[in-house]
Design an enzyme around this catalytic site. Sequence first.
Site, short mmCIF file in Angstrom:
data_model
loop_
_atom_site.label_atom_id
_atom_site.label_comp_id
_atom_site.label_asym_id
_atom_site.label_seq_id
_atom_site.Cartn_x
_atom_site.Cartn_y
_atom_site.Cartn_z
N ARG A 106 -21.35 -5.28 -5.07
CA ARG A 106 -21.70 -6.49 -6.61
C ARG A 106 -20.55 -7.22 -6.85
O ARG A 106 -20.59 -7.88 -7.94
CB ARG A 106 -21.05 -5.41 -7.32
CG ARG A 106 -21.95 -3.82 -7.73
CD ARG A 106 -21.98 -3.16 -8.89
NE ARG A 106 -23.06 -1.73 -9.10
CZ ARG A 106 -22.53 -1.20 -8.53
NH1 ARG A 106 -21.64 -0.13 -7.99
NH2 ARG A 106 -23.65 0.38 -8.83
N LYS B 281 -25.61 -21.77 -7.08
CA LYS B 281 -26.87 -21.16 -6.77
C LYS B 281 -27.19 -20.38 -4.90
O LYS B 281 -26.90 -21.60 -4.22
CB LYS B 281 -27.80 -22.13 -6.42
CG LYS B 281 -28.47 -22.06 -8.16
CD LYS B 281 -29.66 -23.66 -8.35
CE LYS B 281 -29.79 -24.02 -9.65
NZ LYS B 281 -31.04 -24.93 -9.92
N GLU C 90 -30.09 -35.82 -1.68
CA GLU C 90 -29.86 -35.83 -2.42
C GLU C 90 -28.93 -36.92 -3.33
O GLU C 90 -28.41 -36.83 -4.47
CB GLU C 90 -28.99 -34.47 -2.00
CG GLU C 90 -29.47 -33.04 -2.16
CD GLU C 90 -31.08 -32.35 -2.55
OE1 GLU C 90 -30.88 -32.98 -3.81
OE2 GLU C 90 -31.56 -31.69 -2.89
N LYS D 104 -22.60 -33.46 -10.34
CA LYS D 104 -23.04 -32.05 -9.70
C LYS D 104 -21.70 -31.65 -10.24
O LYS D 104 -22.21 -30.82 -11.31
CB LYS D 104 -23.11 -31.45 -8.93
CG LYS D 104 -24.17 -30.18 -8.68
CD LYS D 104 -24.49 -29.85 -6.80
CE LYS D 104 -25.81 -28.42 -7.90
NZ LYS D 104 -26.42 -27.98 -6.48
N GLU E 157 -28.22 -22.86 -16.16
CA GLU E 157 -29.02 -23.71 -15.42
C GLU E 157 -29.80 -23.29 -17.22
O GLU E 157 -30.94 -23.46 -17.04
CB GLU E 157 -30.20 -23.58 -14.63
CG GLU E 157 -31.05 -24.81 -14.93
CD GLU E 157 -31.61 -25.11 -13.42
OE1 GLU E 157 -32.79 -24.33 -12.91
OE2 GLU E 157 -31.11 -24.93 -11.95
N ARG F 166 -28.40 -28.29 -16.47
CA ARG F 166 -28.51 -28.22 -14.99
C ARG F 166 -29.80 -28.04 -14.31
O ARG F 166 -30.21 -28.92 -13.18
CB ARG F 166 -27.53 -26.61 -14.34
CG ARG F 166 -27.38 -26.75 -13.28
CD ARG F 166 -26.02 -25.87 -12.26
NE ARG F 166 -26.80 -25.51 -11.19
CZ ARG F 166 -25.74 -25.22 -10.43
NH1 ARG F 166 -25.31 -23.88 -11.07
NH2 ARG F 166 -25.96 -24.97 -9.38
N ASN G 239 -32.81 -30.74 -10.55
CA ASN G 239 -34.29 -30.82 -9.72
C ASN G 239 -35.00 -31.90 -10.30
O ASN G 239 -36.31 -31.05 -9.71
CB ASN G 239 -34.80 -28.44 -10.98
CG ASN G 239 -34.06 -27.58 -10.27
OD1 ASN G 239 -33.55 -27.69 -9.07
ND2 ASN G 239 -33.46 -27.28 -11.27
N HIS H 220 -37.47 -31.70 -7.15
CA HIS H 220 -37.44 -30.77 -6.46
C HIS H 220 -39.16 -29.65 -6.68
O HIS H 220 -39.43 -28.55 -6.33
CB HIS H 220 -36.48 -29.75 -6.77
CG HIS H 220 -35.25 -30.46 -6.34
ND1 HIS H 220 -34.44 -31.42 -6.32
CD2 HIS H 220 -34.61 -29.96 -5.09
CE1 HIS H 220 -33.70 -31.66 -5.48
NE2 HIS H 220 -33.55 -30.35 -4.93
N HIS I 138 -40.66 -28.55 -3.78
CA HIS I 138 -40.17 -27.44 -3.36
C HIS I 138 -41.78 -26.51 -3.23
O HIS I 138 -42.57 -25.78 -2.28
CB HIS I 138 -40.60 -25.89 -4.97
CG HIS I 138 -38.61 -26.27 -4.29
ND1 HIS I 138 -37.80 -25.43 -5.72
CD2 HIS I 138 -37.90 -26.61 -3.85
CE1 HIS I 138 -36.50 -26.04 -5.77
NE2 HIS I 138 -36.56 -26.94 -4.37
N HIS J 193 -35.84 -29.64 3.32
CA HIS J 193 -35.76 -29.47 2.67
C HIS J 193 -35.45 -31.19 1.63
O HIS J 193 -36.39 -31.31 0.95
CB HIS J 193 -34.72 -29.07 2.02
CG HIS J 193 -34.38 -28.28 0.39
ND1 HIS J 193 -35.00 -28.66 -0.92
CD2 HIS J 193 -32.72 -29.01 -0.27
CE1 HIS J 193 -34.58 -28.60 -1.52
NE2 HIS J 193 -33.15 -28.82 -2.00
#
Length: 359
Positions: free
Chosen positions: A119, A141, A183, A225, A235, A239, A243, A246, A250, A263
């Site tokens: 956990r 993330k 980025e 960031k 997010e 936040r 993206n 993205h 993606h 990426h």
Amino acid sequence: MQRISVDLAARPYDIWIAPGLIGRLEQFIAPLVPTSIHLVTNTVVAPLYADPVRRACERVAPTALCVIADGESAKTLQTVAQVIDALVQARADRGSVVVALGGGVVGDIAGFAASVFMRGVRVVQVPTTLLAQVDSAVGGKTGVNHASSKNLIGAFHQPSVVVSDTSVLRSLPERELSAGLAEVLKHGLLADSEYFERTVSDLPALLELNDEALAAAIARSCQIKARIVGRDERESGERALLNLGHTFGHAIEALTGFGRWLHGEAVGCGLCLAGDLSSRLGLIGPPEVERITQAVAQARLPARIEGLSKAAAIQAMRGDKKTHAGRIRFVVLERIGHAIQREAPDALVEATLSAAGYR
């Protein structure tokens, strides 16, 4: 050595940036007082840096090594299971620390495994690509891909520290270096127009791995960031602006099979698409769109893609995590240096895709 703090109320941490930090890694891990250390890397990075990192870790605590496959195609639940099996075999416990040594894929997999093992155990990010140093290693993330969508399975799990050794960037292939610049450009476009313009001016120096230019870019991207993550860790609002490019990117990765495009290459093309859509929404003008496209091209990134299906792309984007009730929420630009979220009619999205070479 530069230090940037990520100010989260419950678990603040530091990002350290300088050349030569891999050989001094123990000074950043020792304060965590780990019962054991579990180094996760991949088949490309391991021959380059696993030995010195392992030696540094062993000066702190017993250290085990787990080597996973390289590339986006390894970003699966099966690879996470491999890491967890290695943790079990090495008798990791709740006092253990996972060290992620590699690019974004290694960081995501090791971070996700750390988030679910017992956990949650601590993770230290040691990014070895420009993209990871300016973006993916920061912010917590973690996760893996699903066949239908990028990063669909994952968790937020903040690192205990991020150690960015800029000297390792000299081992990067040119294509990987350019992928990281996507980025860097993204951060300027969404939050700091002066930084965007400075980055464009510095692109020749960045592509030549100039130490001063690299350190400045990594630090400023991390500052941007860190500030946003500190205000919106999970997010729920601001936040999502990180993206930018993205949603389109993606979809490119999914439609080309997760691996044909890096990426950062997909994000670079996505920035151009986001700029075009921003113009069609009446937010920015053609000169700004051209400025973005030129910057992406100067970073040696693709500005368009030929032959993908518009219908398939829109369907892929409907599976994006930012979609709400079936409606795609795009990150677009009100101006260079300021991004917002906005829905867009399918007709405008299709026009943007057509202009970029989709069929």
